[in-house]
Every structure is written in structure tokens, then in C-alpha cells.
Scaffold this motif. Structure first.
Motif, PDB file in Angstrom:
ATOM      1  N   ALA A 181      -4.050   0.419 -11.377  1.00 17.77           N
ATOM      2  CA  ALA A 181      -3.413  -0.355 -10.305  1.00 17.77           C
ATOM      3  C   ALA A 181      -2.209  -1.115 -10.842  1.00 17.77           C
ATOM      4  CB  ALA A 181      -4.427  -1.319  -9.685  1.00 17.77           C
ATOM      5  N   ARG A 199      -0.052   3.745  -3.126  1.00 15.55           N
ATOM      6  CA  ARG A 199      -1.098   4.710  -2.808  1.00 15.55           C
ATOM      7  C   ARG A 199      -1.134   5.843  -3.833  1.00 15.55           C
ATOM      8  NH1 ARG A 199       0.248   7.224   2.969  1.00 15.55           N
ATOM      9  NH2 ARG A 199      -1.444   8.573   2.286  1.00 15.55           N
ATOM     10  N   TYR A 200      -2.290   6.482  -3.920  1.00 17.80           N
ATOM     11  CA  TYR A 200      -2.548   7.429  -4.998  1.00 17.80           C
ATOM     12  C   TYR A 200      -2.094   8.859  -4.692  1.00 17.80           C
ATOM     13  CZ  TYR A 200      -5.491   3.704  -6.862  1.00 17.80           C
ATOM     14  OH  TYR A 200      -5.948   2.513  -7.344  1.00 17.80           O
ATOM     15  N   TYR A 235       0.837  -1.210   0.000  1.00 19.67           N
ATOM     16  CA  TYR A 235       0.000   0.000   0.000  1.00 19.67           C
ATOM     17  C   TYR A 235       0.866   1.251   0.000  1.00 19.67           C
ATOM     18  CZ  TYR A 235      -3.000   3.762   1.641  1.00 19.67           C
ATOM     19  OH  TYR A 235      -3.650   4.970   1.778  1.00 19.67           O
ATOM     20  N   ARG A 237       3.223   8.783  -1.230  1.00 17.17           N
ATOM     21  CA  ARG A 237       3.616   7.434  -1.578  1.00 17.17           C
ATOM     22  C   ARG A 237       5.044   7.146  -1.108  1.00 17.17           C
ATOM     23  NH1 ARG A 237       6.198   4.311  -5.168  1.00 17.17           N
ATOM     24  NH2 ARG A 237       7.274   6.093  -6.058  1.00 17.17           N
ATOM     25  N   PHE A 243      -6.139   0.270   0.224  1.00 13.65           N
ATOM     26  CA  PHE A 243      -5.930   0.451  -1.211  1.00 13.65           C
ATOM     27  C   PHE A 243      -7.146  -0.011  -1.995  1.00 13.65           C
ATOM     28  CE2 PHE A 243      -4.478  -0.955  -5.402  1.00 13.65           C
ATOM     29  CZ  PHE A 243      -3.816   0.190  -5.841  1.00 13.65           C
ATOM     30  N   GLU A 244      -7.738  -1.131  -1.597  1.00 15.78           N
ATOM     31  CA  GLU A 244      -8.940  -1.625  -2.275  1.00 15.78           C
ATOM     32  C   GLU A 244     -10.085  -0.637  -2.150  1.00 15.78           C
ATOM     33  OE1 GLU A 244      -9.698  -4.463  -4.167  1.00 15.78           O
ATOM     34  OE2 GLU A 244      -7.524  -4.529  -4.276  1.00 15.78           O
ATOM     35  N   GLU A 273      -9.894   2.639  -1.535  1.00 16.44           N
ATOM     36  CA  GLU A 273      -9.574   3.852  -2.296  1.00 16.44           C
ATOM     37  C   GLU A 273      -9.753   3.615  -3.795  1.00 16.44           C
ATOM     38  OE1 GLU A 273      -5.631   4.880  -1.175  1.00 16.44           O
ATOM     39  OE2 GLU A 273      -6.230   5.852   0.709  1.00 16.44           O
ATOM     40  N   SER A 274      -9.317   2.451  -4.264  1.00 17.87           N
ATOM     41  CA  SER A 274      -9.425   2.137  -5.690  1.00 17.87           C
ATOM     42  C   SER A 274     -10.886   2.001  -6.112  1.00 17.87           C
ATOM     43  CB  SER A 274      -8.680   0.836  -6.005  1.00 17.87           C
ATOM     44  OG  SER A 274      -7.303   0.960  -5.739  1.00 17.87           O
TER      45      SER A 274
END
Length: 417
Positions: A234, A184-185, A180, A189, A216-217, A219-220
Motif C-alpha cells: 500500500a 487500486r490494484y 482509491y 488504475r 481499497f481497505e 481489497e487490501s
């Protein structure tokens, strides 16, 4: 009752307030030295290997290794009772380097690391028994002299626990321990190198898995629905993170978890796919559904303009009981359906493998007496045969002649005789 005297109470969201409290506690714990940058794994070391084991690993005779030791060449092994010699994995790799220098025609045999122009191999492992398969593949590659990075994408950290890293339900704000941090976005990061941890296997590193991966899931998923995030993003982030450390490794083994975006990222970044399946009809049906599911997401990546090129897609039968007629039928069905896509070797159902898992160890870490010699040798034969096929596939991708299956067959023949 709520503390209405607090002026920020009326404007601060509940989630923001909880995060503020967590951050304040984290800062003060750090000031007290109560929170380390990263938790350390449990205290474990890898056992030493006997001269006979090292001879099999290197593909040389025991008498040759013994003479090298007497002449003081290569490395100095540990000497136990009755003059028995044993070697650490680091010493085995020192021997590899020495033999590659002095026996140049066999340099690839002793030092199989990728050469210039050979691409980093990223193998995504999914399916039933994916933790066990990832563990034995990563450790087996390290024992053969490869530089390996194992990545655990399971929020429960099942693979990480086998290496002594256990973060049960723990997240570390601003000190991320999983992929993660590197995926991360936002602008915070982490570098890929900052989430890589050493293991007790020389030449094998690990990116642990923990509950951060669920962030992460989430947020995605949110970005996918509200910000037009492409499913390929991703994978692009996974590729970008791995490029940071590409020069340090020969093979990356990714243990896929249950997350949609993390799994899609792993399959998109992979150069090869290894899918495990138990030879039981419900398991085969489940695999068929998951393959269609993954096919859909790969097609979305391709539609987004991302090139998904797998050098190989292979299937491995695990927990196989060759005496079970129904399983024999299932394996025959898989061979007819998948052809050369199904590995020849199968991993047999084994009490030795289960006993080792209970000890949170692999069979490579234990001696035969710890789980029963007969069961140990049989399990090791199936595991080594599987790894040999995968390593020969890697050799084929790199344009080298196959070597490992032939050697594994020769060693198995010696054991059975």
C-alpha cells in the motif's frame, strides 16, 4: 419470485447481477447527461485580505505595500470604500513573485517554494482533531506561498467537506474521485492527476475522500489474507502515485483515516509525521496504543524491505485549555515523555474554531467579526504559531535557516500590544 425465465439467472452470482444493473443504469444516465464526470464542489470563493493582513503574511510594512500600489508595481489590488486596498490570494502570490525578483536577497522569504535538490515533503497527520489540523496546516502553507496538495483518506470525507466537496455515500463507477482510483490494484488504475481537484485557495489542491476508500481497505485485506500481499505494498503504491505529480508541489498533507492499509500507506510514504493528541489521560492512553499499532505495521514494512525514513515525528497538543490544572499536568507529562518531539505551540480550545467549523469554513476564510474578534485573534495566534513551527521544521529538512517562529512571535507581540 426469482425470474427463472432469464437464462443467465442460474449462472450469474447475486453480486454480479447487482453490479451489472448498476453498470447499466450508469451507462444510460451518462447517455442522458445526468451524471457528470465529477461532481462540482459547492460554490465558494476565498475572501480578499486587507492591506494590513497582507503585510503580516508577507512580512513587510503596510506603508511599503501602499507605495507599491500607488506606483503600480507588483499587482493591482481591489480598492473599496475610503480607498481601502484588499488582495486576493492569487494577487498575494503575484506580489510574492514580484518581491522575490526585486529583492533577491530575501527571495526565500517571499517565495519559499522548494528549490532544486530539496525533497517533496509528505506530512501524514493522524490522531484526534486530525481534520482540523490538516485543514489549517494545508491552508496556512498555501497562504505562505507553498504549493500544497491535501489528501483526504477519510471515507467520510471530513476534510473534503471543509473545501466544499461532499460525496455522502456515493461511488462513481469508472470515475473515481478519491485516492482509491490512483491506488487500486488492477489495470484500471487512474492517473494521480485525474483525482486531484482544485480548491478556492490559490496554490492548494485536494484529493477528496469518500466511501471508495473502503473498497481499497476490503481489497487490501482480502489480498493480504489470500494472496500474500505485503503490508508495504500500500505504501509502495502511495509513493508511486505521488511521484506522478511530485514536480507540482512543495508539501503534501495527508489526513489519515481509520483504514489500516491506507494509514500504513500514508505513514510509509511520509517524510514527516504529525500526531495530534488532546491533553486528557484517556486520549494519551489511546495515542500510546495507536503508536504501538503503527510501530507494528512500520516494522512489517521494514521487514518487507521497504525503507521508512521520516525526517521528523512530531506531536501536537490540540483543544488545550491552559487554565485547566489536569490538562496542565497532561501537557507536562507529554513534554517529559516526548521531549523535543512535542511542538512548543499548542492549539487552544476555541469557540472561534468550532463556530468556523459549523459554517464549514476555516478562520482563514472568515473575518474576525464573524466569530468574535477576541476569540478570533487568540485562536489565530495559536494556529499560526503551530504552523510556524511546522514550516521551520520543513526549512530545517531543506537545509534552510529557521524563519517562521521568529516572525510569528513578532506578529503576536504586535497584536498583544
Amino acid at each position: 419470485m426469482p425470474n427463472s425465465d432469464n437464462p443467465s439467472f442460474q449462472t450469474e452470482k447475486a453480486s454480479e447481477r447487482l453490479q451489472r444493473h448498476a453498470d447499466e443504469i450508469s451507462v444510460r444516465l451518462t447517455e442522458r447527461g445526468a451524471v457528470p464526470n465529477f461532481p462540482e464542489p459547492d460554490d465558494r470563493t476565498l475572501r480578499s485580505f486587507s492591506l494590513g493582513e497582507v503585510a503580516e503574511i508577507l512580512g513587510v510594512s503596510g506603508s511599503y505595500l501602499r507605495q507599491l500600489s500607488i506606483d503600480g508595481l507588483g499587482t493591482t489590488p481591489e480598492t473599496g470604500t475610503a480607498g481601502r486596498r484588499s488582495y486576493t490570494l492569487r494577487q498575494i502570490n503575484e506580489l510574492r513573485a514580484y518581491l522575490a525578483r526585486t529583492r533577491r536577497k530575501e527571495a526565500l522569504k517571499f517565495c519559499p517554494r522548494r528549490r532544486e535538490g530539496e525533497k517533496l515533503q509528505i506530512i501524514s497527520v493522524g490522531g484526534s482533531a486530525s481534520t482540523t489540523t490538516s485543514l489549517y496546516l494545508a491552508q496556512g502553507l498555501a497562504l505562505q506561498g507553498y504549493r500544497v496538495l491535501a489528501i483526504d483518506l477519510d471515507p467520510d470525507g471530513s476534510l473534503s467537506k471543509m473545501f466544499g466537496y461532499d460525496y455522502p455515500g456515493i461511488c462513481f463507477p469508472d470515475r473515481y474521485v478519491s485516492m482509491y482510483g490512483a491506488l487500486r490494484y488492477d489495470d484500471d488504475r487512474s492517473s494521480m492527476s485525474s483525482v486531484i481537484r482544485r480548491t478556492h485557495f490559490h496554490g492548494l489542491d485536494l484529493v477528496p475522500g469518500n466511501c471508495e476508500l473502503e473498497i481499497f481497505e476490503r481489497e487490501s485485506t482480502k489480498r493480504f489474507h489470500s494472496e500474500d500481499l505485503r503490508i508495504a505494498d500500500a505504501s509502495i503504491k502511495m509513493v508511486s502515485a505521488l511521484k506522478e505529480v511530485e514536480a507540482n508541489y512543495d508539501v503534501v498533507v495527508i489526513r489519515c483515516g481509520g483504514g489500516i492499509f491506507l494509514t500504513a500507506g500514508a505513514y510509509g510514504a511520509a517524510t514527516g509525521v504529525l500526531r495530534t493528541v488532546r491533553p486528557e489521560w484517556p486520549e494519551i492512553m489511546s495515542m500510546r496504543i495507536s503508536l504501538s499499532f503503527l510501530s507494528h505495521f512500520v516494522s512489517l514494512m521494514e521487514e518487507a524491505g521497504m525503507s521508512v525514513n521520516h525526517h521528523f515525528t512530531k506531536y501536537l497538543v490540540t483543544r488545550h485549555n491552559p487554565r485547566d490544572f489536569s490538562q496542565q499536568e497532561a501537557v507536562a507529562f507529554l513534554r517529559k515523555s516526548l521531549g523535543h518531539g512535542l511542538l512548543t505551540a499548542t492549539v487552544w480550545e476555541s469557540d472561534a474554531i468550532r463556530d468556523a467549523e459549523v459554517k464549514k469554513r476555516s478562520l482563514y476564510e472568515l473575518v474576525a467579526g464573524a466569530v468574535g474578534r477576541s476569540a478570533y485573534e487568540q485562536a489565530m495566534e495559536t494556529l499560526n504559531s503551530t504552523n510556524a513551527e511546522v514550516m521551520d521544521i520543513i526549512y530545517e529538512v531543506w537545509g534552510r535557516p529557521p524563519m517562521y517562529v521568529m516572525r510569528a512571535s513578532r506578529i503576536a507581540g504586535k497584536a498583544s500590544s
